[in-house]
Write a protein that holds these residues in place. Structure first.
Motif, PDB file in Angstrom:
ATOM      1  N   PHE A  76      28.577 -11.309  99.174  1.00  0.00           N
ATOM      2  CA  PHE A  76      29.474 -10.181  99.293  1.00  0.00           C
ATOM      3  C   PHE A  76      30.908 -10.605  98.936  1.00  0.00           C
ATOM      4  CE2 PHE A  76      25.963  -9.150 102.073  1.00  0.00           C
ATOM      5  CZ  PHE A  76      25.749  -7.798 101.831  1.00  0.00           C
ATOM      6  N   SER A 193      27.903  -5.266  97.303  1.00  0.00           N
ATOM      7  CA  SER A 193      26.767  -5.394  98.215  1.00  0.00           C
ATOM      8  C   SER A 193      25.699  -6.271  97.585  1.00  0.00           C
ATOM      9  CB  SER A 193      26.194  -4.018  98.568  1.00  0.00           C
ATOM     10  OG  SER A 193      25.633  -3.394  97.422  1.00  0.00           O
ATOM     11  N   ARG A 194      24.925  -6.908  98.450  1.00  0.00           N
ATOM     12  CA  ARG A 194      23.782  -7.741  98.049  1.00  0.00           C
ATOM     13  C   ARG A 194      22.579  -7.292  98.864  1.00  0.00           C
ATOM     14  NH1 ARG A 194      21.848 -12.011 100.701  1.00  0.00           N
ATOM     15  NH2 ARG A 194      23.770 -12.376 101.884  1.00  0.00           N
ATOM     16  N   SER A 195      21.473  -6.990  98.177  1.00  0.00           N
ATOM     17  CA  SER A 195      20.319  -6.388  98.849  1.00  0.00           C
ATOM     18  C   SER A 195      19.153  -7.344  99.029  1.00  0.00           C
ATOM     19  CB  SER A 195      19.852  -5.149  98.069  1.00  0.00           C
ATOM     20  OG  SER A 195      20.901  -4.233  97.888  1.00  0.00           O
ATOM     21  N   ASN A 213      25.343  -4.675  93.872  1.00  0.00           N
ATOM     22  CA  ASN A 213      26.208  -3.563  93.504  1.00  0.00           C
ATOM     23  C   ASN A 213      27.571  -4.157  93.162  1.00  0.00           C
ATOM     24  OD1 ASN A 213      27.639  -1.215  93.245  1.00  0.00           O
ATOM     25  ND2 ASN A 213      26.811  -0.253  95.082  1.00  0.00           N
TER      26      ASN A 213
END
Length: 393
Positions: A76, A193-195, A213
């Protein structure tokens, strides 16, 4: 006799006191007006709305291949450059497929050489049989067979070359999939963001999963606001905008209308339109997802003659006066002033309004004139409460 006189005098005094009390009481219960002065001031006409803060360009980075996340290189808020690797999917399976495709290509090329040798042999046999047939040393069928074999060898060579092209395409596909195991950034920006985490399996069979993202430039932000259909006709591109966010309640930020989108949004029969507001964010105070309370400035005038909006809603009570009744039936905006302790109607032309005050463009109203904004105490014969700021009977 004296007692009778005294009684009569007392009764007369009582009647006179009662009459005086009645007269004074009726006078006190007459209409009382609250006045305010027309004065110079500033008026700012706005359309208010709420919206969500977003980056101008947001890129969703996914994967085109399935596999297990082997390594993560960013987190992030990490700044990234175009082409920078973000994550690595375990490449073992795709590496093996690429090696298999490479071997298939080598085999296909060997088959081309084999087919070329067979074609050369068939050609020599056909030419030999052609010479022998011309000397009547072999049968016609032998010559035809050699000619057919030559044509077959020629076709086989073409098929082998096609297999080479097919194997090359398969190798390109395998190498492309191998390349896709390296997730790279398509733009310069910041990871919002990191998923995924290391060891997580991602499946791209049905839809591309989003892994990161990335906001391209957080120094340029935009607000997507929902403006009611009743106000959308007033909104124009490049109109100035002021807004606040809850994180900095005492700070007023500024922006401009960049786009008025025509696509409607209907929620419970309420129609709104998306108005995009562009904002500079050099200090990175504004963050994606913040709720913005937006005021789109339609007009801003300084030092104009203005009156309270309550003065425009006031209507007096007129009983029996033909002139008063005629004034009440006249159309158009107006205010009421006191003349000889009675309300008098003055027609005015109105300009912009900020919800509290309205600009007076023209009319027989001057700065400092007092206008009626409210009336009370209409007497005992009319006990109904006033309607709104003024009252109508």
């Amino acid at each position: 006799m004296k007692k009778k006189v005294i009684i009569v005098v007392v009764l007369v005094i009582i009647f006179l006191a009662a009459g005086a009390f009645f007269i004074l009481n009726n006078r006190d219960n007459g209409p009382k007006f609250r006045m305010e002065k027309a004065g110079k001031g500033d008026i700012k006409a706005t359309v208010t709305a709420t919206g969500t803060m977003n980056a101008v360009v947001t890129v969703l980075v996914g994967t085109q291949v399935s596999g297990t996340i082997q390594t993560l290189y960013v987190d992030f808020n990490s700044p990234v450059k175009k082409g920078q690797i973000l994550a690595q999917i375990d490449p073992a399976t795709f590496q093996a497929q690429a090696e298999q495709a490479k071997a298939n290509l080598l085999l296909a090329k060997a088959n081309v050489e084999k087919s070329g040798a067979a074609l050369l042999d068939a050609k020599r046999t056909m030419e030999r049989n052609k010479t022998l047939f011309a000397r009547n040393l072999i049968a016609r069928s032998d010559f035809d067979t050699s000619e057919t074999n030559h044509q077959s060898a020629l076709a086989q060579l073409s098929a082998s070359k096609a297999q080479v092209a097919q194997a090359k395409a398969a190798l390109d596909g395998a190498q492309t999939n191998l390349k896709y195991t390296r997730i790279v950034s398509p733009v310069d920006g910041t990871v919002i963001s990191r998923s995924v985490d290391v060891g997580q399996t991602v499946a791209a069979s049905f839809q591309t999963p989003t892994l990161f993202n990335i906001a391209q430039d957080l120094t340029k932000m935009q607000i997507d606001t929902n403006v009611d259909e009743a106000d959308i006709g007033k909104i124009k591109v490049d109109q100035p905008v002021e807004f606040t966010v809850d994180a900095y309640a005492d700070t007023t930020f500024k922006g401009k209308v960049a786009e008025v989108r025509s696509a409607p949004t209907t929620v419970q029969n309420v129609v709104t339109y998306d108005v995009v507001v562009r904002v500079d964010n050099p200090e990175h105070k504004l963050k994606p997802g913040m709720t913005a309370n937006v005021s789109i400035i339609l007009a801003d005038k300084k030092g104009v003659l203005r009156i309270p909006n309550t003065a425009l809603r006031f209507r007096p009570t007129e009983r029996g006066s033909e002139k008063g009744k005629e004034a009440l039936t006249q159309k158009g905006p107006s205010v009421w002033v006191l003349e000889n302790k009675k309300p008098k109607r003055i027609s005015v032309a109105l300009g912009i309004s900020d919800g509290n005050y309205t600009e007076i463009i023209s009319g027989d109203l001057q700065e400092g004139n007092e206008v009626i904004v409210e009336a009370s105490g209409v007497g005992k014969k009319n006990n109904s409460p006033p309607a709104g700021p003024g009252f109508i009977r």
